[in-house]
Scaffold this motif. Structure first.
Motif, mmCIF file in Angstrom:
data_model
loop_
_atom_site.group_PDB
_atom_site.id
_atom_site.type_symbol
_atom_site.label_atom_id
_atom_site.label_comp_id
_atom_site.label_asym_id
_atom_site.label_seq_id
_atom_site.Cartn_x
_atom_site.Cartn_y
_atom_site.Cartn_z
ATOM 1 N N LYS A 92 -4.486 29.980 -22.586
ATOM 2 C CA LYS A 92 -4.461 30.638 -20.745
ATOM 3 C C LYS A 92 -5.271 29.047 -20.243
ATOM 4 O O LYS A 92 -6.933 28.888 -21.294
ATOM 5 N N GLN A 93 -5.464 28.578 -19.506
ATOM 6 C CA GLN A 93 -6.695 28.013 -18.595
ATOM 7 C C GLN A 93 -7.573 28.875 -17.833
ATOM 8 O O GLN A 93 -6.885 29.656 -17.521
ATOM 9 N N ILE A 94 -8.584 28.450 -18.200
ATOM 10 C CA ILE A 94 -10.040 29.512 -17.824
ATOM 11 C C ILE A 94 -10.653 28.623 -16.611
ATOM 12 O O ILE A 94 -11.037 27.752 -16.893
ATOM 13 N N HIS A 95 -10.792 29.296 -15.628
ATOM 14 C CA HIS A 95 -11.621 29.130 -14.517
ATOM 15 C C HIS A 95 -12.821 30.139 -14.719
ATOM 16 O O HIS A 95 -12.383 30.710 -14.031
ATOM 17 N N ILE A 96 -14.108 29.565 -13.355
ATOM 18 C CA ILE A 96 -14.959 30.493 -13.697
ATOM 19 C C ILE A 96 -15.104 30.308 -11.843
ATOM 20 O O ILE A 96 -15.211 28.658 -11.452
ATOM 21 N N ILE A 97 -14.897 30.958 -10.798
ATOM 22 C CA ILE A 97 -15.117 30.845 -9.800
ATOM 23 C C ILE A 97 -16.459 31.869 -8.708
ATOM 24 O O ILE A 97 -15.688 32.796 -8.850
ATOM 25 N N SER A 98 -17.310 31.190 -8.463
ATOM 26 C CA SER A 98 -18.657 31.762 -8.274
ATOM 27 C C SER A 98 -19.382 31.355 -7.501
ATOM 28 O O SER A 98 -18.851 30.488 -6.936
ATOM 29 N N GLY A 99 -19.584 32.357 -6.159
ATOM 30 C CA GLY A 99 -20.405 31.733 -5.329
ATOM 31 C C GLY A 99 -22.219 31.797 -5.572
ATOM 32 O O GLY A 99 -22.730 31.245 -5.063
ATOM 33 N N GLY A 100 -22.158 31.613 -7.002
ATOM 34 C CA GLY A 100 -23.159 31.259 -7.936
ATOM 35 C C GLY A 100 -24.066 30.088 -7.765
ATOM 36 O O GLY A 100 -23.048 29.103 -7.433
ATOM 37 N N LEU A 101 -24.704 29.894 -8.182
ATOM 38 C CA LEU A 101 -25.425 28.494 -8.429
ATOM 39 C C LEU A 101 -24.882 27.628 -9.491
ATOM 40 O O LEU A 101 -25.285 27.887 -10.895
ATOM 41 N N ARG A 102 -24.425 27.109 -8.879
ATOM 42 C CA ARG A 102 -23.264 25.358 -10.620
ATOM 43 C C ARG A 102 -24.604 25.243 -11.931
ATOM 44 O O ARG A 102 -23.885 26.067 -12.931
ATOM 45 N N GLN A 103 -25.460 24.513 -11.315
ATOM 46 C CA GLN A 103 -26.375 24.619 -12.497
ATOM 47 C C GLN A 103 -26.431 25.841 -13.633
ATOM 48 O O GLN A 103 -27.700 25.281 -14.737
ATOM 49 N N ALA A 104 -26.417 26.712 -12.754
ATOM 50 C CA ALA A 104 -27.862 27.668 -13.592
ATOM 51 C C ALA A 104 -26.005 27.932 -14.171
ATOM 52 O O ALA A 104 -26.424 29.023 -15.474
ATOM 53 N N LYS A 147 -12.812 31.800 -1.924
ATOM 54 C CA LYS A 147 -12.901 32.211 -3.385
ATOM 55 C C LYS A 147 -10.800 31.565 -2.948
ATOM 56 O O LYS A 147 -10.656 31.499 -4.298
ATOM 57 N N ALA A 148 -10.420 32.060 -2.078
ATOM 58 C CA ALA A 148 -9.414 31.892 -1.622
ATOM 59 C C ALA A 148 -8.526 30.438 -1.734
ATOM 60 O O ALA A 148 -7.415 30.155 -2.444
ATOM 61 N N ARG A 149 -9.532 29.976 -1.077
ATOM 62 C CA ARG A 149 -9.255 28.535 -1.060
ATOM 63 C C ARG A 149 -9.174 27.609 -2.337
ATOM 64 O O ARG A 149 -8.497 27.457 -2.941
ATOM 65 N N ILE A 150 -10.338 28.192 -3.506
ATOM 66 C CA ILE A 150 -9.852 27.177 -5.108
ATOM 67 C C ILE A 150 -8.410 28.148 -5.466
ATOM 68 O O ILE A 150 -7.712 27.118 -5.934
ATOM 69 N N CYS A 151 -8.480 29.230 -4.582
ATOM 70 C CA CYS A 151 -7.550 30.063 -5.759
ATOM 71 C C CYS A 151 -6.059 29.279 -5.485
ATOM 72 O O CYS A 151 -5.094 28.956 -5.911
ATOM 73 N N ARG A 152 -6.038 28.862 -3.558
ATOM 74 C CA ARG A 152 -5.564 28.425 -3.224
ATOM 75 C C ARG A 152 -4.659 26.074 -4.070
ATOM 76 O O ARG A 152 -3.292 26.239 -4.183
ATOM 77 N N ARG A 153 -5.777 26.543 -3.743
ATOM 78 C CA ARG A 153 -5.929 24.769 -4.852
ATOM 79 C C ARG A 153 -4.809 24.859 -6.345
ATOM 80 O O ARG A 153 -4.558 23.833 -6.799
ATOM 81 N N LEU A 154 -5.552 25.608 -7.118
ATOM 82 C CA LEU A 154 -4.990 26.094 -8.042
ATOM 83 C C LEU A 154 -3.865 26.249 -8.676
ATOM 84 O O LEU A 154 -2.906 25.683 -9.246
ATOM 85 N N ARG A 155 -3.428 27.801 -8.499
ATOM 86 C CA ARG A 155 -2.286 27.743 -7.539
ATOM 87 C C ARG A 155 -0.703 26.552 -7.300
ATOM 88 O O ARG A 155 0.337 26.542 -7.850
ATOM 89 N N MET A 156 -0.972 25.511 -6.708
ATOM 90 C CA MET A 156 -0.648 24.519 -6.598
ATOM 91 C C MET A 156 -0.547 23.701 -7.747
ATOM 92 O O MET A 156 0.723 23.063 -7.787
ATOM 93 N N GLN A 157 -0.825 23.930 -8.648
ATOM 94 C CA GLN A 157 -0.889 23.512 -9.989
ATOM 95 C C GLN A 157 -0.269 23.927 -10.618
ATOM 96 O O GLN A 157 0.665 23.788 -11.990
ATOM 97 N N HIS A 158 0.027 25.982 -10.946
ATOM 98 C CA HIS A 158 -0.205 26.377 -11.646
ATOM 99 C C HIS A 158 0.653 27.803 -10.772
ATOM 100 O O HIS A 158 0.417 28.397 -9.915
ATOM 101 N N SER A 159 1.666 27.902 -11.696
ATOM 102 C CA SER A 159 2.583 28.845 -11.410
ATOM 103 C C SER A 159 1.535 30.365 -10.985
ATOM 104 O O SER A 159 1.845 31.314 -10.044
ATOM 105 N N SER A 160 1.679 30.947 -12.076
ATOM 106 C CA SER A 160 0.977 32.606 -12.322
ATOM 107 C C SER A 160 -1.137 32.819 -12.593
ATOM 108 O O SER A 160 -1.148 31.214 -13.174
ATOM 109 N N LEU A 161 -1.532 32.598 -11.740
ATOM 110 C CA LEU A 161 -3.078 32.882 -11.356
ATOM 111 C C LEU A 161 -3.631 34.434 -11.378
ATOM 112 O O LEU A 161 -3.469 34.992 -10.181
#
Length: 213
Positions: A92-104, A147-161
Motif C-alpha cells: 500500500k502507498q502511505i501518505h500523511i495529510i496534515s494541517g500540522g507543521l511539516r518540518q515537525a 485535504k480534499a484538494r490533496i486527495c483529488r490530486r492523489l486520486r488522479m493517479q490512484h483509483s482507490s484511496l
C-alpha cells in the motif's frame, strides 16, 4: 474493502498530541490556542479563521519545531508501527495529510519509513537565526477544503484511496471521492463519528486494518 493508497492525519491519529497546541503549552498560551484548534476540528470555525492566528500567537522557532518533532515520536499512538508495517507489507502507498507543521512531522514519517514526498503538511519559514518568519500561506492545508484538494490530486493517479483521521478536516476527503475512516482512539468527535464512512474507537490504530486490507 481494499485501497491502493492509505492516508493518515497526524495529530490525534498517528501521534497522541495536537502539535500546535503543544507548542502553545510550551509558550504558556495553551488554553487560548487549544480552544481555537478544538473549534476548527469540531467544525465550529473554518480552519483559515484560526490557522494564522494560532501561529502569530506562538511564533514557533526552529528549536521549538525540533522539540515538537521529538514529542510527536515519543507520543506515537498504540499500534502505529505495526499498522504501517502491515500496510507496507501489502504494497500500500502511505501518505500523511496534515494541517500540522511539516518540518515537525518529517522525522516521524522517516521513522515509519514514509517517504518525504508523501508528507503533505504546512511548511514554516525561518530567518537566518532560526526565528519564526511565517508559514506557507499558499498551502492548501492551512485552509478549509485542503485535504480534499490533496486527495483529488492523489486520486488522479490512484483509483482507490482511504483517509484515516479524527477531525472535521479529515471528513473533507469524502468530497474527493475518498473513503473516510474516523479514528477515535485519542479524541472522539461526535461530528466525525456521525459522518465518517466507518468509525473506529479502539485505542490501537491496528483496529483500522480490517477496513483497509
Amino acid at each position: 474493502m481494499s485501497f491502493d493508497v492509505v492516508c493518515f492525519d497526524c495529530d490525534s491519529t498517528l501521534s497522541r498530541i495536537e502539535g500546535i497546541d503543544e507548542l502553545a503549552r510550551r509558550n504558556g498560551i495553551f488554553d487560548e490556542v487549544a480552544a481555537l484548534t478544538d473549534a476548527a476540528m469540531n467544525g465550529e470555525l473554518a480552519l483559515e479563521e484560526v490557522y494564522a492566528k494560532r501561529l502569530e500567537l506562538i511564533k514557533p522557532d526552529k528549536a521549538s519545531i525540533d522539540w515538537l518533532a521529538a514529542l510527536y515520536i515519543s507520543e506515537l499512538v498504540e499500534g502505529v508501527v505495526e499498522t504501517v508495517a502491515a500496510l507496507q507489507a501489502n504494497a500500500k502507498q502511505i501518505h500523511i495529510i496534515s494541517g500540522g507543521l511539516r518540518q515537525a512531522i518529517l522525522p516521524l514519517a522517516a521513522q515509519l519509513g514514509i517517504p518525504e514526498q508523501h508528507v503533505h503538511a504546512v511548511d514554516i519559514e525561518f530567518g537566518a537565526d532560526g526565528g519564526y518568519l511565517d508559514f506557507a500561506r499558499h498551502s492548501p492545508l492551512a485552509v478549509s477544503g485542503g485535504k480534499a484538494r490533496i486527495c483529488r490530486r492523489l486520486r488522479m493517479q490512484h483509483s482507490s484511496l482511504v483517509m484515516v483521521g479524527d477531525g472535521k478536516t479529515d471528513l473533507e476527503a469524502k468530497q474527493a471521492g475518498a473513503y473516510m475512516i474516523g479514528f477515535g482512539g485519542v479524541v472522539r468527535r461526535p461530528l466525525v463519528e456521525d459522518q465518517a464512512d466507518c468509525y473506529v474507537a479502539d485505542a490501537s490504530l491496528t483496529a483500522i486494518l480490517p477496513h483497509v486490507l
